[in-house]
Design a protein around this motif. Structure first.
Motif, short mmCIF file in Angstrom:
data_model
loop_
_atom_site.label_atom_id
_atom_site.label_comp_id
_atom_site.label_asym_id
_atom_site.label_seq_id
_atom_site.Cartn_x
_atom_site.Cartn_y
_atom_site.Cartn_z
N GLY A 253 0.76 -1.85 0.14
CA GLY A 253 -0.11 0.17 -0.14
C GLY A 253 0.64 1.41 -0.22
N ALA A 254 1.52 1.51 0.42
CA ALA A 254 2.64 2.29 0.76
C ALA A 254 3.58 2.19 -0.20
CB ALA A 254 3.52 2.45 1.51
N LEU A 255 3.60 1.60 -1.51
CA LEU A 255 4.75 1.95 -2.34
C LEU A 255 3.68 2.00 -3.64
CD1 LEU A 255 6.58 -1.61 -2.32
CD2 LEU A 255 7.42 0.78 -2.29
N VAL A 256 2.26 2.53 -3.84
CA VAL A 256 1.04 2.76 -3.97
C VAL A 256 0.84 4.35 -4.10
CG1 VAL A 256 -1.43 2.52 -4.81
CG2 VAL A 256 0.32 0.38 -4.42
N LEU A 257 1.02 4.52 -3.07
CA LEU A 257 0.76 5.36 -2.58
C LEU A 257 1.85 6.82 -2.47
CD1 LEU A 257 -1.12 5.54 1.14
CD2 LEU A 257 -1.89 5.72 -1.01
N VAL A 258 3.17 6.41 -2.21
CA VAL A 258 4.10 7.15 -2.74
C VAL A 258 4.76 7.82 -4.69
CG1 VAL A 258 6.76 6.96 -2.70
CG2 VAL A 258 5.44 6.32 -0.77
N VAL A 259 4.38 5.65 -5.05
CA VAL A 259 4.49 6.56 -6.50
C VAL A 259 3.00 7.33 -6.98
CG1 VAL A 259 4.16 5.00 -8.51
CG2 VAL A 259 5.46 3.97 -7.44
N ASN A 260 2.09 7.05 -6.61
CA ASN A 260 0.78 8.17 -6.73
C ASN A 260 0.94 9.49 -6.52
OD1 ASN A 260 -0.51 6.18 -7.92
ND2 ASN A 260 -2.40 6.23 -6.73
N PHE A 261 1.74 9.61 -5.67
CA PHE A 261 2.42 11.05 -4.51
C PHE A 261 3.33 11.39 -5.75
CE2 PHE A 261 6.17 12.92 -2.67
CZ PHE A 261 5.20 14.51 -2.17
N LEU A 262 4.23 11.31 -6.18
CA LEU A 262 5.42 11.32 -7.61
C LEU A 262 4.99 11.38 -8.94
CD1 LEU A 262 8.42 8.25 -6.54
CD2 LEU A 262 7.97 11.10 -5.44
N VAL A 263 4.14 10.79 -8.65
CA VAL A 263 3.19 10.72 -10.32
C VAL A 263 2.89 11.85 -10.52
CG1 VAL A 263 0.91 9.90 -11.90
CG2 VAL A 263 2.69 8.66 -11.48
N ASP A 264 1.51 12.07 -9.09
CA ASP A 264 1.14 13.97 -8.89
C ASP A 264 2.35 14.96 -8.92
OD1 ASP A 264 -1.43 12.50 -8.59
OD2 ASP A 264 -1.57 12.59 -6.63
N LEU A 265 3.30 14.94 -8.30
CA LEU A 265 4.59 15.92 -8.30
C LEU A 265 5.14 16.06 -9.40
CD1 LEU A 265 6.75 14.99 -5.81
CD2 LEU A 265 4.99 16.34 -6.29
N LEU A 266 5.22 15.18 -10.80
CA LEU A 266 5.33 15.22 -12.05
C LEU A 266 4.37 15.47 -12.63
CD1 LEU A 266 7.57 13.96 -14.34
CD2 LEU A 266 6.38 11.28 -14.44
N LEU A 267 3.41 14.79 -12.68
CA LEU A 267 1.90 16.13 -13.55
C LEU A 267 1.44 17.59 -13.59
CD1 LEU A 267 -0.68 15.60 -15.64
CD2 LEU A 267 -1.72 15.47 -13.50
N GLY A 268 2.32 17.73 -11.87
CA GLY A 268 2.18 18.66 -11.53
C GLY A 268 3.18 20.30 -12.54
N ILE A 269 4.27 19.48 -12.80
CA ILE A 269 5.71 20.17 -13.36
C ILE A 269 5.25 20.11 -15.24
CG2 ILE A 269 7.99 19.55 -13.98
CD1 ILE A 269 8.17 18.18 -11.09
N LEU A 270 5.04 18.76 -14.99
CA LEU A 270 4.53 18.95 -16.73
C LEU A 270 3.50 19.60 -17.54
CD1 LEU A 270 5.88 15.42 -17.37
CD2 LEU A 270 7.56 16.96 -17.95
N ASP A 271 2.07 19.50 -16.44
CA ASP A 271 1.19 20.05 -17.24
C ASP A 271 1.03 21.25 -15.94
OD1 ASP A 271 -1.00 21.10 -18.13
OD2 ASP A 271 -1.85 19.00 -18.27
N PRO A 272 1.24 21.95 -15.74
CA PRO A 272 1.17 23.21 -14.45
C PRO A 272 -0.64 23.32 -14.35
CG PRO A 272 3.30 23.96 -16.16
CD PRO A 272 1.96 22.97 -16.74
N LYS A 273 -1.38 23.61 -16.03
CA LYS A 273 -2.63 23.90 -15.66
C LYS A 273 -3.38 22.73 -14.94
CE LYS A 273 -2.47 23.82 -20.39
NZ LYS A 273 -3.01 23.96 -21.82
N SER A 274 -2.90 21.12 -14.92
CA SER A 274 -3.97 20.36 -14.26
C SER A 274 -3.89 20.80 -12.86
CB SER A 274 -3.99 19.54 -14.47
OG SER A 274 -2.50 18.94 -14.43
N SER A 275 -2.35 20.94 -12.33
CA SER A 275 -2.28 21.40 -10.54
C SER A 275 -3.19 22.80 -10.14
CB SER A 275 -0.63 20.99 -10.35
OG SER A 275 -0.39 22.22 -11.52
N ARG A 276 -3.03 23.46 -11.69
CA ARG A 276 -3.81 25.43 -10.82
C ARG A 276 -5.13 25.10 -11.06
NH1 ARG A 276 -1.74 28.00 -15.48
NH2 ARG A 276 -0.06 27.10 -14.43
N SER A 277 -5.75 24.30 -11.93
CA SER A 277 -6.92 24.19 -12.28
C SER A 277 -7.58 23.46 -10.34
CB SER A 277 -7.56 23.39 -13.21
OG SER A 277 -7.07 22.34 -13.91
#
Length: 342
Positions: free
Chosen positions: A311-335
Protein backbone atom coordinates in the motif's frame (compact mmCIF):
# COMPACT_ATOMS: atom_id res chain seq x y z
CA UNK A 1 13.98 36.30 -52.50
CA UNK A 2 14.88 35.15 -49.00
CA UNK A 3 15.18 31.45 -48.22
CA UNK A 4 13.28 30.21 -45.21
CA UNK A 5 14.95 27.69 -42.92
CA UNK A 6 13.28 24.45 -41.92
CA UNK A 7 13.34 25.37 -38.25
CA UNK A 8 10.15 26.61 -36.70
CA UNK A 9 10.26 29.91 -34.91
CA UNK A 10 8.56 30.15 -31.52
CA UNK A 11 5.68 32.12 -33.00
CA UNK A 12 5.21 29.66 -35.86
CA UNK A 13 5.55 26.54 -33.76
CA UNK A 14 2.44 27.16 -31.70
CA UNK A 15 0.21 29.87 -33.12
CA UNK A 16 -2.88 28.65 -31.31
CA UNK A 17 -1.45 27.31 -28.08
CA UNK A 18 1.64 28.33 -26.19
CA UNK A 19 4.27 25.62 -25.76
CA UNK A 20 4.09 23.73 -22.52
CA UNK A 21 6.20 25.17 -19.76
CA UNK A 22 7.40 23.48 -16.64
CA UNK A 23 6.93 24.98 -13.23
CA UNK A 24 8.79 24.74 -10.01
CA UNK A 25 7.03 23.00 -7.17
CA UNK A 26 5.66 25.69 -4.89
CA UNK A 27 5.70 25.06 -1.12
CA UNK A 28 1.90 25.22 -1.03
CA UNK A 29 1.49 22.63 -3.76
CA UNK A 30 4.09 20.34 -2.19
CA UNK A 31 2.60 20.71 1.30
CA UNK A 32 -0.87 19.84 -0.02
CA UNK A 33 0.45 16.68 -1.67
CA UNK A 34 2.41 15.67 1.43
CA UNK A 35 -0.68 16.16 3.60
CA UNK A 36 -2.66 13.88 1.32
CA UNK A 37 0.09 11.28 1.44
CA UNK A 38 0.22 11.38 5.24
CA UNK A 39 -3.56 11.03 5.52
CA UNK A 40 -3.59 8.10 3.10
CA UNK A 41 -0.80 6.37 5.00
CA UNK A 42 -2.74 6.79 8.26
CA UNK A 43 -5.81 5.19 6.70
CA UNK A 44 -3.61 2.39 5.36
CA UNK A 45 -2.24 1.62 8.84
CA UNK A 46 -5.77 1.36 10.28
CA UNK A 47 -6.95 -0.74 7.33
CA UNK A 48 -4.04 -3.18 7.53
CA UNK A 49 -4.60 -3.74 11.25
CA UNK A 50 -8.36 -4.20 10.85
CA UNK A 51 -8.20 -6.45 7.76
CA UNK A 52 -5.84 -8.93 9.38
CA UNK A 53 -7.98 -9.25 12.50
CA UNK A 54 -11.10 -9.80 10.41
CA UNK A 55 -9.63 -12.92 8.79
CA UNK A 56 -11.40 -15.93 10.35
CA UNK A 57 -9.43 -18.57 12.22
CA UNK A 58 -6.92 -18.71 15.06
CA UNK A 59 -3.31 -18.28 13.93
CA UNK A 60 -1.93 -19.56 17.23
CA UNK A 61 -3.94 -22.78 16.99
CA UNK A 62 -2.69 -23.24 13.43
CA UNK A 63 0.88 -22.48 14.46
CA UNK A 64 0.93 -24.80 17.51
CA UNK A 65 -1.18 -27.52 15.93
CA UNK A 66 -4.70 -28.77 16.56
CA UNK A 67 -3.54 -31.08 19.38
CA UNK A 68 -1.76 -28.37 21.41
CA UNK A 69 -3.23 -27.99 24.91
CA UNK A 70 -5.36 -24.95 25.58
CA UNK A 71 -2.99 -23.79 28.34
CA UNK A 72 -0.11 -23.58 25.89
CA UNK A 73 -2.23 -21.65 23.39
CA UNK A 74 -3.37 -19.19 26.06
CA UNK A 75 0.21 -18.73 27.29
CA UNK A 76 1.47 -17.98 23.80
CA UNK A 77 -1.46 -15.61 23.23
CA UNK A 78 -0.52 -13.62 26.37
CA UNK A 79 3.15 -13.53 25.33
CA UNK A 80 2.21 -12.01 21.97
CA UNK A 81 -0.32 -9.60 23.48
CA UNK A 82 -3.20 -11.04 21.46
CA UNK A 83 -5.35 -11.36 24.58
CA UNK A 84 -5.50 -7.58 25.02
CA UNK A 85 -8.32 -5.35 23.70
CA UNK A 86 -8.06 -4.38 20.03
CA UNK A 87 -7.49 -0.72 20.87
CA UNK A 88 -4.52 -1.64 23.06
CA UNK A 89 -3.16 -3.91 20.36
CA UNK A 90 -3.54 -1.14 17.80
CA UNK A 91 -1.73 1.45 19.91
CA UNK A 92 1.10 -1.03 20.47
CA UNK A 93 1.16 -1.74 16.73
CA UNK A 94 1.45 1.97 15.89
CA UNK A 95 4.24 2.47 18.44
CA UNK A 96 6.13 -0.42 16.88
CA UNK A 97 5.74 1.08 13.40
CA UNK A 98 6.96 4.48 14.53
CA UNK A 99 10.03 2.86 16.07
CA UNK A 100 10.74 0.93 12.87
CA UNK A 101 9.84 -2.46 14.37
CA UNK A 102 7.58 -4.49 12.09
CA UNK A 103 7.41 -7.43 14.46
CA UNK A 104 8.50 -11.06 14.20
CA UNK A 105 7.04 -13.86 12.13
CA UNK A 106 4.87 -16.28 14.12
CA UNK A 107 6.17 -19.27 12.19
CA UNK A 108 9.83 -18.59 11.36
CA UNK A 109 10.62 -16.22 14.27
CA UNK A 110 12.45 -14.12 11.69
CA UNK A 111 12.19 -10.33 11.94
CA UNK A 112 9.65 -9.10 9.43
CA UNK A 113 11.98 -6.28 8.37
CA UNK A 114 14.51 -8.91 7.25
CA UNK A 115 11.85 -10.74 5.23
CA UNK A 116 10.86 -7.53 3.48
CA UNK A 117 14.47 -6.47 2.98
CA UNK A 118 15.20 -9.73 1.17
CA UNK A 119 12.21 -9.67 -1.16
CA UNK A 120 11.44 -5.99 -1.79
CA UNK A 121 14.40 -5.21 -4.12
CA UNK A 122 13.51 -8.15 -6.38
CA UNK A 123 9.84 -7.12 -6.53
CA UNK A 124 10.72 -3.50 -7.31
CA UNK A 125 13.20 -4.62 -9.97
CA UNK A 126 10.47 -6.56 -11.76
CA UNK A 127 7.95 -3.71 -11.58
CA UNK A 128 10.37 -0.97 -12.68
CA UNK A 129 11.81 -3.02 -15.55
CA UNK A 130 8.33 -3.99 -16.73
CA UNK A 131 7.24 -0.34 -16.69
CA UNK A 132 10.31 0.77 -18.66
CA UNK A 133 9.83 -2.02 -21.21
CA UNK A 134 6.14 -1.18 -21.56
CA UNK A 135 6.88 2.51 -22.16
CA UNK A 136 9.74 1.76 -24.58
CA UNK A 137 7.47 -0.43 -26.68
CA UNK A 138 4.16 1.40 -26.29
CA UNK A 139 5.11 5.01 -27.02
CA UNK A 140 6.68 4.36 -30.46
CA UNK A 141 3.92 1.86 -31.28
CA UNK A 142 1.16 4.32 -30.38
CA UNK A 143 2.85 7.13 -32.33
CA UNK A 144 3.30 4.87 -35.37
CA UNK A 145 -0.33 3.72 -35.25
CA UNK A 146 -1.58 7.31 -34.98
CA UNK A 147 0.48 8.53 -37.94
CA UNK A 148 -0.56 5.55 -40.05
CA UNK A 149 -4.28 5.93 -39.30
CA UNK A 150 -4.54 9.75 -39.22
CA UNK A 151 -7.59 11.13 -41.07
CA UNK A 152 -9.09 7.66 -41.38
CA UNK A 153 -6.28 6.21 -43.48
CA UNK A 154 -5.47 2.49 -43.45
CA UNK A 155 -8.59 1.21 -41.75
CA UNK A 156 -7.08 -2.26 -41.68
CA UNK A 157 -4.15 -1.05 -39.56
CA UNK A 158 -6.51 0.71 -37.16
CA UNK A 159 -8.69 -2.38 -36.81
CA UNK A 160 -5.73 -4.69 -36.24
CA UNK A 161 -4.16 -2.31 -33.70
CA UNK A 162 -7.41 -1.96 -31.76
CA UNK A 163 -8.13 -5.69 -31.73
CA UNK A 164 -4.63 -6.79 -30.76
CA UNK A 165 -4.14 -4.21 -28.00
CA UNK A 166 -7.64 -4.84 -26.65
CA UNK A 167 -6.99 -8.57 -26.45
CA UNK A 168 -3.59 -7.99 -24.84
CA UNK A 169 -5.13 -5.83 -22.11
CA UNK A 170 -7.86 -8.39 -21.39
CA UNK A 171 -5.50 -11.30 -20.63
CA UNK A 172 -4.24 -11.46 -17.00
CA UNK A 173 -0.51 -11.27 -16.33
CA UNK A 174 -0.29 -14.72 -14.76
CA UNK A 175 -1.67 -16.32 -17.96
CA UNK A 176 1.11 -14.65 -19.93
CA UNK A 177 3.50 -16.00 -17.34
CA UNK A 178 2.18 -19.56 -17.64
CA UNK A 179 2.33 -19.44 -21.45
CA UNK A 180 5.89 -18.08 -21.47
CA UNK A 181 6.93 -20.63 -18.87
CA UNK A 182 5.50 -23.58 -20.80
CA UNK A 183 6.73 -22.52 -24.26
CA UNK A 184 10.01 -20.66 -23.81
CA UNK A 185 11.32 -22.15 -20.56
CA UNK A 186 10.04 -25.75 -20.28
CA UNK A 187 9.39 -26.34 -23.98
CA UNK A 188 12.34 -24.69 -25.75
CA UNK A 189 14.65 -24.27 -22.76
CA UNK A 190 15.62 -20.73 -23.78
CA UNK A 191 15.24 -19.16 -20.33
CA UNK A 192 15.42 -20.31 -16.70
CA UNK A 193 11.99 -21.57 -15.58
CA UNK A 194 12.16 -20.37 -11.98
CA UNK A 195 14.14 -18.39 -9.45
CA UNK A 196 16.70 -15.63 -9.87
CA UNK A 197 19.88 -17.07 -11.35
CA UNK A 198 21.08 -14.21 -13.54
CA UNK A 199 19.99 -11.53 -16.03
CA UNK A 200 18.19 -14.11 -18.19
CA UNK A 201 15.86 -14.86 -15.27
CA UNK A 202 14.29 -11.40 -15.66
CA UNK A 203 13.16 -11.91 -19.27
CA UNK A 204 10.05 -14.04 -18.77
CA UNK A 205 8.54 -12.40 -15.65
CA UNK A 206 9.24 -8.90 -16.97
CA UNK A 207 7.65 -9.78 -20.31
CA UNK A 208 4.60 -11.29 -18.58
CA UNK A 209 4.14 -8.12 -16.56
CA UNK A 210 4.80 -5.69 -19.43
CA UNK A 211 2.49 -6.99 -22.19
CA UNK A 212 -0.85 -5.70 -20.89
CA UNK A 213 0.48 -2.29 -19.72
CA UNK A 214 2.26 -1.83 -23.05
CA UNK A 215 -0.99 -2.41 -24.93
CA UNK A 216 -2.87 0.01 -22.67
CA UNK A 217 -0.24 2.75 -22.96
CA UNK A 218 -0.04 2.26 -26.74
CA UNK A 219 -3.79 2.90 -27.05
CA UNK A 220 -3.47 6.04 -24.92
CA UNK A 221 -0.40 7.23 -26.85
CA UNK A 222 -2.27 6.81 -30.14
CA UNK A 223 -5.21 8.91 -28.92
CA UNK A 224 -2.90 11.64 -27.59
CA UNK A 225 -0.89 11.64 -30.82
CA UNK A 226 -4.01 11.90 -33.00
CA UNK A 227 -5.11 14.91 -30.96
CA UNK A 228 -1.74 16.63 -31.42
CA UNK A 229 -1.60 15.86 -35.15
CA UNK A 230 -4.65 18.11 -35.67
CA UNK A 231 -3.12 21.13 -33.92
CA UNK A 232 -1.99 24.24 -35.80
CA UNK A 233 1.70 23.85 -34.99
CA UNK A 234 1.74 20.35 -36.50
CA UNK A 235 -0.07 21.56 -39.63
CA UNK A 236 2.55 24.28 -40.01
CA UNK A 237 5.35 21.78 -39.47
CA UNK A 238 3.88 19.56 -42.20
CA UNK A 239 3.60 22.55 -44.51
CA UNK A 240 7.30 23.33 -44.02
CA UNK A 241 8.11 19.74 -45.07
CA UNK A 242 10.34 19.00 -42.10
CA UNK A 243 12.15 15.65 -42.06
CA UNK A 244 10.08 12.90 -40.44
CA UNK A 245 12.50 12.45 -37.53
CA UNK A 246 12.42 16.16 -36.67
CA UNK A 247 8.69 16.39 -37.22
CA UNK A 248 7.69 13.52 -34.96
CA UNK A 249 10.53 13.18 -32.48
CA UNK A 250 11.20 16.88 -31.80
CA UNK A 251 7.83 18.60 -32.29
CA UNK A 252 5.20 15.89 -31.79
CA UNK A 253 6.53 13.44 -29.20
CA UNK A 254 7.17 15.86 -26.27
CA UNK A 255 3.59 17.14 -26.42
CA UNK A 256 2.10 13.64 -26.21
CA UNK A 257 4.08 12.44 -23.19
CA UNK A 258 2.24 14.08 -20.28
CA UNK A 259 -0.74 11.71 -20.19
CA UNK A 260 1.41 8.78 -21.30
CA UNK A 261 3.99 9.23 -18.53
CA UNK A 262 1.21 9.75 -16.00
CA UNK A 263 -0.39 6.47 -17.04
CA UNK A 264 3.04 4.81 -16.89
CA UNK A 265 3.49 5.94 -13.31
CA UNK A 266 0.05 4.70 -12.32
CA UNK A 267 0.72 1.37 -14.02
CA UNK A 268 3.96 1.05 -12.05
CA UNK A 269 1.99 1.04 -8.81
CA UNK A 270 -0.35 -1.55 -10.31
CA UNK A 271 2.56 -3.73 -11.41
CA UNK A 272 4.02 -3.67 -7.89
CA UNK A 273 0.86 -5.17 -6.45
CA UNK A 274 0.02 -7.23 -9.53
CA UNK A 275 3.36 -9.00 -9.53
CA UNK A 276 2.23 -11.33 -6.71
CA UNK A 277 0.79 -13.99 -9.04
CA UNK A 278 3.58 -13.66 -11.61
CA UNK A 279 6.18 -14.08 -8.87
CA UNK A 280 4.44 -17.28 -7.79
CA UNK A 281 4.42 -18.61 -11.36
CA UNK A 282 8.18 -18.16 -11.68
CA UNK A 283 9.05 -18.84 -8.01
CA UNK A 284 10.53 -15.35 -7.95
CA UNK A 285 12.28 -14.45 -4.66
CA UNK A 286 10.20 -11.34 -4.08
CA UNK A 287 7.40 -10.36 -1.75
CA UNK A 288 4.68 -12.20 -3.66
CA UNK A 289 5.39 -15.72 -2.40
CA UNK A 290 5.87 -14.57 1.17
CA UNK A 291 2.61 -12.61 1.00
CA UNK A 292 0.61 -15.66 -0.10
CA UNK A 293 2.26 -17.80 2.59
CA UNK A 294 1.62 -15.21 5.30
CA UNK A 295 -2.07 -14.90 4.45
CA UNK A 296 -2.71 -18.65 4.18
CA UNK A 297 -0.79 -19.35 7.42
CA UNK A 298 -2.39 -16.37 9.17
CA UNK A 299 1.03 -15.06 10.09
CA UNK A 300 -0.27 -11.71 11.36
CA UNK A 301 2.97 -9.69 11.56
CA UNK A 302 4.18 -10.70 8.10
CA UNK A 303 0.77 -10.24 6.47
CA UNK A 304 0.28 -6.81 8.07
CA UNK A 305 3.73 -5.71 6.96
CA UNK A 306 3.14 -6.91 3.39
CA UNK A 307 -0.15 -5.01 3.18
CA UNK A 308 1.59 -1.91 4.50
CA UNK A 309 4.53 -2.20 2.13
CA UNK A 310 2.42 -2.76 -0.98
CA UNK A 311 0.00 0.00 0.00
CA UNK A 312 2.78 2.45 0.87
CA UNK A 313 4.54 1.78 -2.44
CA UNK A 314 1.33 2.49 -4.36
CA UNK A 315 0.74 5.71 -2.41
CA UNK A 316 4.32 6.92 -2.88
CA UNK A 317 4.25 6.19 -6.62
CA UNK A 318 0.94 8.05 -6.98
CA UNK A 319 2.42 10.93 -4.98
CA UNK A 320 5.39 11.13 -7.34
CA UNK A 321 3.07 10.94 -10.35
CA UNK A 322 1.08 13.90 -8.99
CA UNK A 323 4.30 15.88 -8.59
CA UNK A 324 5.42 14.97 -12.11
CA UNK A 325 2.05 15.96 -13.53
CA UNK A 326 2.22 19.25 -11.64
CA UNK A 327 5.59 19.96 -13.26
CA UNK A 328 4.78 18.82 -16.79
CA UNK A 329 1.22 20.17 -16.94
CA UNK A 330 0.89 23.25 -14.71
CA UNK A 331 -2.66 23.92 -15.90
CA UNK A 332 -3.97 20.71 -14.31
CA UNK A 333 -2.54 21.45 -10.87
CA UNK A 334 -3.52 25.12 -11.07
CA UNK A 335 -7.12 24.32 -12.00
CA UNK A 336 -7.31 21.71 -9.25
CA UNK A 337 -6.07 24.24 -6.71
CA UNK A 338 -8.57 26.83 -7.93
CA UNK A 339 -11.49 24.43 -7.61
CA UNK A 340 -10.52 23.55 -4.06
CA UNK A 341 -10.12 27.18 -3.04
CA UNK A 342 -13.51 28.01 -4.54
Amino acid sequence: MTTRTDALTPHEAAPAAAPRRTRRLTPRFLARQLLRLAGSLAVLVVASFAMIHLIPGDPLRQMLGPTAPKELVDLRRRELGLDQPLLTQFSHYVRQLLSGDLGTSFFSSQPVSDIIGQGLPNTLALAVLATLVALAVAVPLGLWAAVRTHHGRRRGTETAFTMLTGAAVAIPEYLYGLALLLVLALGLGLFPPAGLTGPASFVLPVTALAVAPAAMIARLARVETLRELDTDYMRLAHAKRLPARRLYAVHLLPNTLTATLTMGGLLLSGLITGSVLVENVFAWPGLGLRTVEAITQKDYPVAQAMILVYGALVLVVNFLVDLLLGILDPKSSRSAATSREG
